[in-house]
Design a protein around this motif. Structure first.
Motif, PDB file in Angstrom:
ATOM      1  N   ILE A 107       0.930  -1.673  -0.097  1.00  0.00           N
ATOM      2  CA  ILE A 107      -0.057  -0.214  -0.456  1.00  0.00           C
ATOM      3  C   ILE A 107       1.134   1.104  -0.055  1.00  0.00           C
ATOM      4  CG2 ILE A 107      -1.758   1.483   1.306  1.00  0.00           C
ATOM      5  CD1 ILE A 107      -2.567  -1.980   2.507  1.00  0.00           C
ATOM      6  N   ARG A 108       2.052   1.180   0.752  1.00  0.00           N
ATOM      7  CA  ARG A 108       3.125   2.820   0.758  1.00  0.00           C
ATOM      8  C   ARG A 108       3.037   2.546  -0.386  1.00  0.00           C
ATOM      9  NH1 ARG A 108       5.452   0.335   4.858  1.00  0.00           N
ATOM     10  NH2 ARG A 108       4.471   1.633   6.253  1.00  0.00           N
ATOM     11  N   TYR A 109       3.732   1.733  -1.051  1.00  0.00           N
ATOM     12  CA  TYR A 109       4.773   1.934  -2.666  1.00  0.00           C
ATOM     13  C   TYR A 109       3.587   2.353  -3.349  1.00  0.00           C
ATOM     14  CZ  TYR A 109       6.925   1.021  -6.787  1.00  0.00           C
ATOM     15  OH  TYR A 109       6.259   0.804  -8.336  1.00  0.00           O
ATOM     16  N   TYR A 110       2.121   1.890  -3.489  1.00  0.00           N
ATOM     17  CA  TYR A 110       1.040   2.456  -4.426  1.00  0.00           C
ATOM     18  C   TYR A 110       0.656   3.606  -4.282  1.00  0.00           C
ATOM     19  CZ  TYR A 110      -3.312   1.612  -6.837  1.00  0.00           C
ATOM     20  OH  TYR A 110      -4.502   2.271  -7.556  1.00  0.00           O
ATOM     21  N   ILE A 111       0.880   4.037  -2.771  1.00  0.00           N
ATOM     22  CA  ILE A 111       0.550   5.564  -2.528  1.00  0.00           C
ATOM     23  C   ILE A 111       1.748   6.110  -3.290  1.00  0.00           C
ATOM     24  CG2 ILE A 111       0.060   7.118  -0.872  1.00  0.00           C
ATOM     25  CD1 ILE A 111      -0.945   5.313   0.545  1.00  0.00           C
ATOM     26  N   VAL A 112       2.607   6.094  -3.074  1.00  0.00           N
ATOM     27  CA  VAL A 112       3.518   6.906  -3.672  1.00  0.00           C
ATOM     28  C   VAL A 112       4.493   6.226  -4.759  1.00  0.00           C
ATOM     29  CG1 VAL A 112       6.996   6.895  -3.359  1.00  0.00           C
ATOM     30  CG2 VAL A 112       5.419   6.717  -1.286  1.00  0.00           C
ATOM     31  N   TYR A 113       4.058   5.793  -5.964  1.00  0.00           N
ATOM     32  CA  TYR A 113       4.260   5.565  -7.094  1.00  0.00           C
ATOM     33  C   TYR A 113       2.804   6.752  -8.008  1.00  0.00           C
ATOM     34  CZ  TYR A 113       4.470   3.750 -11.516  1.00  0.00           C
ATOM     35  OH  TYR A 113       4.357   2.975 -13.084  1.00  0.00           O
ATOM     36  N   ASN A 114       1.983   6.010  -7.267  1.00  0.00           N
ATOM     37  CA  ASN A 114       0.753   6.977  -8.226  1.00  0.00           C
ATOM     38  C   ASN A 114       0.730   8.220  -7.835  1.00  0.00           C
ATOM     39  OD1 ASN A 114      -0.876   5.165  -8.996  1.00  0.00           O
ATOM     40  ND2 ASN A 114      -1.724   4.556  -7.446  1.00  0.00           N
ATOM     41  N   ALA A 115       1.189   8.657  -6.638  1.00  0.00           N
ATOM     42  CA  ALA A 115       1.800  10.268  -6.340  1.00  0.00           C
ATOM     43  C   ALA A 115       2.877  11.163  -7.441  1.00  0.00           C
ATOM     44  CB  ALA A 115       1.726  10.478  -5.221  1.00  0.00           C
ATOM     45  N   ILE A 116       3.477  10.072  -7.697  1.00  0.00           N
ATOM     46  CA  ILE A 116       4.900  10.523  -8.707  1.00  0.00           C
ATOM     47  C   ILE A 116       4.499  10.625 -10.143  1.00  0.00           C
ATOM     48  CG2 ILE A 116       7.004  10.416  -9.548  1.00  0.00           C
ATOM     49  CD1 ILE A 116       7.707   9.229  -7.031  1.00  0.00           C
ATOM     50  N   TRP A 117       3.436   8.953 -10.411  1.00  0.00           N
ATOM     51  CA  TRP A 117       2.963   9.500 -11.566  1.00  0.00           C
ATOM     52  C   TRP A 117       1.894   9.875 -12.235  1.00  0.00           C
ATOM     53  CZ3 TRP A 117       5.243   6.882 -15.948  1.00  0.00           C
ATOM     54  CH2 TRP A 117       4.202   7.399 -17.156  1.00  0.00           C
ATOM     55  N   ASP A 118       1.639  10.424 -11.073  1.00  0.00           N
ATOM     56  CA  ASP A 118       0.012  11.359 -11.676  1.00  0.00           C
ATOM     57  C   ASP A 118       0.530  13.214 -11.946  1.00  0.00           C
ATOM     58  OD1 ASP A 118      -1.285   9.308 -11.138  1.00  0.00           O
ATOM     59  OD2 ASP A 118      -2.501  10.260  -9.180  1.00  0.00           O
ATOM     60  N   LEU A 119       1.270  13.670 -10.738  1.00  0.00           N
ATOM     61  CA  LEU A 119       2.037  14.338 -11.674  1.00  0.00           C
ATOM     62  C   LEU A 119       2.991  14.432 -12.594  1.00  0.00           C
ATOM     63  CD1 LEU A 119       3.423  17.509 -10.115  1.00  0.00           C
ATOM     64  CD2 LEU A 119       5.031  15.931  -9.068  1.00  0.00           C
ATOM     65  N   HIS A 120       3.491  14.020 -12.835  1.00  0.00           N
ATOM     66  CA  HIS A 120       4.038  13.355 -14.050  1.00  0.00           C
ATOM     67  C   HIS A 120       3.619  13.366 -15.197  1.00  0.00           C
ATOM     68  CE1 HIS A 120       7.732  11.958 -17.327  1.00  0.00           C
ATOM     69  NE2 HIS A 120       6.785  11.055 -17.601  1.00  0.00           N
ATOM     70  N   ASP A 124      10.969   3.691 -11.497  1.00  0.00           N
ATOM     71  CA  ASP A 124       9.755   2.854 -11.833  1.00  0.00           C
ATOM     72  C   ASP A 124       9.275   3.074 -12.795  1.00  0.00           C
ATOM     73  OD1 ASP A 124      10.511   0.240 -10.700  1.00  0.00           O
ATOM     74  OD2 ASP A 124       9.264   0.413  -9.134  1.00  0.00           O
ATOM     75  N   VAL A 125       8.851   4.747 -12.651  1.00  0.00           N
ATOM     76  CA  VAL A 125       8.161   5.663 -13.164  1.00  0.00           C
ATOM     77  C   VAL A 125       9.263   6.277 -14.378  1.00  0.00           C
ATOM     78  CG1 VAL A 125       6.937   8.062 -13.185  1.00  0.00           C
ATOM     79  CG2 VAL A 125       7.008   6.718 -11.112  1.00  0.00           C
ATOM     80  N   ARG A 126      10.386   6.293 -13.943  1.00  0.00           N
ATOM     81  CA  ARG A 126      11.185   6.973 -15.043  1.00  0.00           C
ATOM     82  C   ARG A 126      10.915   5.618 -16.327  1.00  0.00           C
ATOM     83  NH1 ARG A 126      14.881   8.299 -11.055  1.00  0.00           N
ATOM     84  NH2 ARG A 126      14.553  10.706 -10.899  1.00  0.00           N
ATOM     85  N   LYS A 127      11.833   3.991 -15.751  1.00  0.00           N
ATOM     86  CA  LYS A 127      11.078   3.148 -16.940  1.00  0.00           C
ATOM     87  C   LYS A 127      10.129   3.286 -17.675  1.00  0.00           C
ATOM     88  CE  LYS A 127      13.961  -0.367 -13.616  1.00  0.00           C
ATOM     89  NZ  LYS A 127      13.470  -1.324 -12.895  1.00  0.00           N
ATOM     90  N   SER A 128       8.450   3.308 -16.938  1.00  0.00           N
ATOM     91  CA  SER A 128       7.562   2.568 -17.321  1.00  0.00           C
ATOM     92  C   SER A 128       7.344   4.331 -18.658  1.00  0.00           C
ATOM     93  CB  SER A 128       6.137   3.669 -16.375  1.00  0.00           C
ATOM     94  OG  SER A 128       6.520   2.338 -15.571  1.00  0.00           O
ATOM     95  N   GLN A 129       8.256   5.505 -18.155  1.00  0.00           N
ATOM     96  CA  GLN A 129       8.380   7.062 -19.571  1.00  0.00           C
ATOM     97  C   GLN A 129       8.959   5.966 -20.494  1.00  0.00           C
ATOM     98  OE1 GLN A 129      10.805   9.931 -17.486  1.00  0.00           O
ATOM     99  NE2 GLN A 129      10.072  11.461 -19.236  1.00  0.00           N
TER     100      GLN A 129
END
Length: 224
Positions: free
Chosen positions: A151-164, A215-220
């Motif tokens: 859950i902790r990772y999910y929150i952090v990842y989504n917050a960063i990905w939505d911003l990006h 992970d966001v950079r990889k997805s990017q």
């Protein structure tokens, strides 16, 4: 920022949080920010509701259980009893649910054989759902995934990905290292503010932020 109690009378992701996020990120209060905030808010409120209604280690949850404990509980308290009930509701046992005098006086009770068919069907559906859940929990257990960490990772990842997603030129940086406060910077402050509002708890999140950024950079790269 201090920790919030779930009993506090405040609206999660209300105007105060919205303004905090906008100021931290240094973004104009325009249509782009409103669209970004709407998506972020909706996603985080779903996570917040999930935290409050499922076993996990955050204080918003009613209780915490390990994956092994949850699997054992579901097997002992749902799957095994359902198996016994299904056997009891088999056709050859239906007369046990009928009293001869009720039939004579045309008094229909709530559990005559026709009604038991619907109950049996519901038990089958319940067992299928619980089996699917047990399978998911067992898969996570085999992969050594802990629910609260997930859950902790999910929150952090989504917050960063939505911003990006809404502000692709915003620098994906963990900021700078401070010996006293560890990782400091705009992005960490933003993620921690979103995390606080979602879970009611303040955490440094240095590790999850680092992993999520990778992970966001990889997805990017995959989408370019």
């Amino acid at each position: 920022m201090g920790e919030r109690s779930d009993e506090d009378c405040y609206e999660a992701f209300g105007d105060e949080c919205r303004e905090d996020v906008r100021v931290i990120l240094g973004l104009a209060d325009d249509d782009s920010f409103q669209d970004f905030w709407t998506k972020l808010r909706e996603e985080c409120l779903k996570v917040r509701r999930s935290i409050k209604t499922s076993p996990n280690g955050f204080r918003l949850a009613r209780f915490d259980m390990s994956l092994t404990q949850r699997i054992t509980w579901l097997q002992r308290n749902v799957l095994h009893p359902v198996d016994r009930l299904e056997s009891a509701l088999a056709d050859e046992n239906r007369p046990n649910f009928v009293h001869w005098e009720d039939m004579l006086q045309k008094r229909r009770g709530p559990y005559l054989p026709d009604d038991l068919d619907a109950i049996s069907s519901g038990l089958v559906e319940l067992k299928e759902q619980v089996r699917d859940l047990v399978y998911s929990l067992q898969t996570e257990k085999d992969q050594n995934i802990k629910t609260t960490d997930e859950i902790r990772y999910y929150i952090v990842y989504n917050a960063i990905w939505d911003l990006h997603e809404y502000f692709p030129d915003f620098p994906l940086s963990r900021g700078s290292w401070d010996p006293e406060h560890k990782q400091v910077g705009i992005l960490p402050d933003y993620v921690r503010r979103v995390f606080l509002e979602t879970t009611g708890e303040h955490e440094r999140l240095d590790g999850p932020i680092k992993l999520a950024l990778e992970d966001v950079r990889k997805s990017q790269r995959k989408t370019t």
